[in-house]
Design a protein around this motif. Sequence first.
Motif, PDB file in Angstrom:
ATOM      1  N   PRO A   8      20.528 -14.341  -9.406  1.00 16.18           N
ATOM      2  CA  PRO A   8      21.351 -14.343 -10.616  1.00 16.18           C
ATOM      3  C   PRO A   8      20.612 -14.992 -11.777  1.00 16.18           C
ATOM      4  O   PRO A   8      19.581 -15.623 -11.582  1.00 16.18           O
ATOM      5  N   SER A   9      21.149 -14.868 -12.971  1.00 18.58           N
ATOM      6  CA  SER A   9      20.533 -15.525 -14.125  1.00 18.58           C
ATOM      7  C   SER A   9      20.887 -17.006 -14.144  1.00 18.58           C
ATOM      8  O   SER A   9      20.123 -17.841 -14.619  1.00 18.58           O
ATOM      9  N   ARG A  10      22.047 -17.326 -13.623  1.00 16.69           N
ATOM     10  CA  ARG A  10      22.458 -18.714 -13.503  1.00 16.69           C
ATOM     11  C   ARG A  10      23.534 -18.831 -12.439  1.00 16.69           C
ATOM     12  O   ARG A  10      24.200 -17.847 -12.109  1.00 16.69           O
ATOM     13  N   ASP A  11      23.670 -20.025 -11.889  1.00 13.79           N
ATOM     14  CA  ASP A  11      24.715 -20.256 -10.897  1.00 13.79           C
ATOM     15  C   ASP A  11      25.010 -21.746 -10.818  1.00 13.79           C
ATOM     16  O   ASP A  11      24.135 -22.580 -11.103  1.00 13.79           O
ATOM     17  N   ILE A  12      26.224 -22.041 -10.453  1.00 12.75           N
ATOM     18  CA  ILE A  12      26.650 -23.414 -10.195  1.00 12.75           C
ATOM     19  C   ILE A  12      27.078 -23.468  -8.746  1.00 12.75           C
ATOM     20  O   ILE A  12      27.943 -22.692  -8.319  1.00 12.75           O
ATOM     21  N   CYS A  13      26.469 -24.351  -7.984  1.00 14.79           N
ATOM     22  CA  CYS A  13      26.687 -24.374  -6.542  1.00 14.79           C
ATOM     23  C   CYS A  13      27.086 -25.768  -6.080  1.00 14.79           C
ATOM     24  O   CYS A  13      26.790 -26.766  -6.741  1.00 14.79           O
ATOM     25  N   GLN A  14      27.719 -25.809  -4.927  1.00 13.69           N
ATOM     26  CA  GLN A  14      28.110 -27.080  -4.322  1.00 13.69           C
ATOM     27  C   GLN A  14      26.988 -27.589  -3.428  1.00 13.69           C
ATOM     28  O   GLN A  14      26.242 -26.800  -2.818  1.00 13.69           O
ATOM     29  N   ASP A  87      18.069 -30.418  -6.798  1.00 15.04           N
ATOM     30  CA  ASP A  87      17.572 -29.042  -6.846  1.00 15.04           C
ATOM     31  C   ASP A  87      17.986 -28.327  -8.122  1.00 15.04           C
ATOM     32  O   ASP A  87      17.566 -27.181  -8.360  1.00 15.04           O
ATOM     33  N   SER A  88      18.768 -28.967  -8.955  1.00 16.41           N
ATOM     34  CA  SER A  88      19.157 -28.373 -10.237  1.00 16.41           C
ATOM     35  C   SER A  88      17.907 -28.162 -11.085  1.00 16.41           C
ATOM     36  O   SER A  88      17.229 -29.128 -11.459  1.00 16.41           O
ATOM     37  N   SER A  89      17.601 -26.915 -11.361  1.00 16.33           N
ATOM     38  CA  SER A  89      16.350 -26.558 -12.037  1.00 16.33           C
ATOM     39  C   SER A  89      16.450 -25.122 -12.511  1.00 16.33           C
ATOM     40  O   SER A  89      17.405 -24.408 -12.187  1.00 16.33           O
ATOM     41  N   ILE A  90      15.412 -24.712 -13.229  1.00 11.89           N
ATOM     42  CA  ILE A  90      15.200 -23.291 -13.486  1.00 11.89           C
ATOM     43  C   ILE A  90      14.154 -22.826 -12.480  1.00 11.89           C
ATOM     44  O   ILE A  90      13.108 -23.467 -12.320  1.00 11.89           O
ATOM     45  N   TYR A  91      14.435 -21.726 -11.813  1.00 12.46           N
ATOM     46  CA  TYR A  91      13.488 -21.145 -10.861  1.00 12.46           C
ATOM     47  C   TYR A  91      12.964 -19.835 -11.444  1.00 12.46           C
ATOM     48  O   TYR A  91      13.741 -18.978 -11.870  1.00 12.46           O
ATOM     49  N   LEU A  92      11.643 -19.728 -11.509  1.00 12.94           N
ATOM     50  CA  LEU A  92      11.021 -18.564 -12.131  1.00 12.94           C
ATOM     51  C   LEU A  92      10.067 -17.885 -11.160  1.00 12.94           C
ATOM     52  O   LEU A  92       9.331 -18.563 -10.427  1.00 12.94           O
ATOM     53  N   CYS A  93      10.069 -16.575 -11.175  1.00  6.35           N
ATOM     54  CA  CYS A  93       9.042 -15.849 -10.444  1.00  6.35           C
ATOM     55  C   CYS A  93       8.063 -15.258 -11.456  1.00  6.35           C
ATOM     56  O   CYS A  93       8.413 -15.045 -12.631  1.00  6.35           O
ATOM     57  N   SER A  94       6.865 -15.027 -11.007  1.00  2.53           N
ATOM     58  CA  SER A  94       5.842 -14.521 -11.915  1.00  2.53           C
ATOM     59  C   SER A  94       4.812 -13.692 -11.157  1.00  2.53           C
ATOM     60  O   SER A  94       4.656 -13.834  -9.934  1.00  2.53           O
ATOM     61  N   VAL A  95       4.113 -12.850 -11.909  1.00  4.78           N
ATOM     62  CA  VAL A  95       3.051 -12.025 -11.353  1.00  4.78           C
ATOM     63  C   VAL A  95       1.938 -11.926 -12.387  1.00  4.78           C
ATOM     64  O   VAL A  95       2.164 -12.111 -13.590  1.00  4.78           O
TER      65      VAL A  95
END
Lengths: 114, 114
Positions: A8-14, A87-95
Amino acid sequence: SAVISQKPSRDICQRGTSLTIQCQVDSQVTMMFWYRQQPGQSLTLIATANQGSEATYESGFVIDKFPISRPNLTFSTLTVSNMSPEDSSIYLCSVWGQGNNEQFFGPGTRLTVL
Amino acid sequence: AQKITQTQPGMFVQEKEAVTLDCTYDTSDQSYGLFWYKQPSSGEMIFLIYQGSYDEQNATEGRYSLNFQKARKSANLVISASQLGDSAMYFCAMRGQAGTALIFGKGTTLSVSS
């Protein structure tokens, strides 16, 4: 060039739950990279994902916490397991693009863990 | 081990002025690449400019130029004629062997005022 989408583009999780982030590239690539960007910080490499082999993790990141799949040359997933607020962060994938003169990034997944 | 150092946490400049963002690096590789990325508040990573270790000319891309001083291991970004839209975080990054992941500096926040 390469166009990368993430879900997803963003999420809020427990805390204690897991989230799987998807990364789709519009072209076939050998390696895909997963980065984490904690609030106000720089990008840190989590792992390199090669199709057909186990991902290679950087120091401080382990497969049990961040399992990665790479089922084909255009797709990868990163799971953040047993989440905590840290773990609250932005996670990015790249190539890499052709020629290795530009690394393309997805738009990122903004994760907040409560 | 490779390392990127950005010593300026924040820089302030007025519109139409030039600004230099500092970056020094350390590597034992003979062949490497140096990169600058811009990250606005939206979070996307925007590629600005690339310099290869064997390139004899400094790289330029529009208003961006890279002041590459190999002996000093520095790769400063020069932005000419700053614009309000240049306000963002700027990251210097390096790759060693072709195809390997980028290593990022801590970043510099640039604020452009009118």
